[in-house]
Enzyme design. Sequence first.
Site, PDB file in Angstrom:
ATOM      1  N   ASP A 181      -3.785   8.692  -1.174  1.00 56.61           N
ATOM      2  CA  ASP A 181      -5.044   7.976  -1.327  1.00 56.61           C
ATOM      3  C   ASP A 181      -5.528   8.238  -2.747  1.00 56.61           C
ATOM      4  OD1 ASP A 181      -6.930   6.271  -0.344  1.00 56.61           O
ATOM      5  OD2 ASP A 181      -7.890   7.714   1.003  1.00 56.61           O
ATOM      6  N   ARG A 207       0.870  -1.184   0.000  1.00 59.24           N
ATOM      7  CA  ARG A 207       0.000   0.000   0.000  1.00 59.24           C
ATOM      8  C   ARG A 207       0.895   1.218   0.000  1.00 59.24           C
ATOM      9  NH1 ARG A 207      -2.544   4.309   0.199  1.00 59.24           N
ATOM     10  NH2 ARG A 207      -4.691   4.534   0.975  1.00 59.24           N
ATOM     11  N   ARG A 253      -1.714  -5.724   4.338  1.00 60.64           N
ATOM     12  CA  ARG A 253      -0.814  -5.075   3.389  1.00 60.64           C
ATOM     13  C   ARG A 253       0.293  -4.387   4.176  1.00 60.64           C
ATOM     14  NH1 ARG A 253      -5.197  -1.408   0.245  1.00 60.64           N
ATOM     15  NH2 ARG A 253      -5.247  -0.585   2.374  1.00 60.64           N
ATOM     16  N   GLU A 272     -11.279   5.622  -5.526  1.00 61.04           N
ATOM     17  CA  GLU A 272     -11.676   4.230  -5.342  1.00 61.04           C
ATOM     18  C   GLU A 272     -12.250   3.612  -6.613  1.00 61.04           C
ATOM     19  OE1 GLU A 272     -11.731   2.047  -2.359  1.00 61.04           O
ATOM     20  OE2 GLU A 272     -10.108   3.498  -2.126  1.00 61.04           O
TER      21      GLU A 272
END
Length: 246
Positions: free
Chosen positions: A117, A112, A160, A120
């Site tokens: 971010d 990750r 992760r 999505e």
Amino acid sequence: MIWPFPPSNRHPSQPPPFYTTPEFLITCLSVSTIALSSAHIYRNYIRRIPTAAHIPHKFLRTRGLLGKVTSVGDGDNFRIFHTPGGRLMGWGWCRKVPTLRGKLRGETIHIRLAGIDAPECGHFGNAAQPYSSEALAWLKSYVGDRRVRCYVHSKDQYDRVVATVYVWRGLSRRDVSLEMLRAGMAVVYEGKTNVEFGGKKKEEVYRETERKAMATKMGLWKQPKRLRVSPGQYKAALKEAARAAS
């Protein structure tokens, strides 16, 4: 008291037992040192780590893992096949990285990207967030099938490892998270848990890069301000909708 060796009846003119000679003691010490050093080097630098669950805790925030990207599942995470020692240990010319999905099962580390971010993608029947497909395509083109070095920070709730990742592009080594921010394909991570940047200075650089991408309307920043929803807000809205529906 039990002595390690029986009392000696050796005459003073006779030579001492071989196990008390300096040569024998030095040889034993040398062999022991080499064996312990070899075991340490193997455990820390040569042994291949199959999954994130197998990464020793002492590696976190202290070590980097060299590996080849085998798949990219979302805009901010992917899997690598750990190749300790890289080409010096034969990876890529003598030792091959598996390509078949069956042989990779249970043999890759889920990474990750730290500090960012990405929008999505659609999962579990949920609609994809705007610019998620662009972010995914960008990451695939940037690291897909390439060797990367991952400086591991922590493990998250999804098994992760959160890491700052570097990849060689041309003659320079690039921070993947930073390049995603620069291209407007991700935002600075604002979650309350597992926030990792690799240091305060790194966080400042990320935030400044995000501000520049926003000012120049790169990537997702091209959207009208009223339509901008961060990945964190988007995931929170999905959770709220799921709770309301249950």
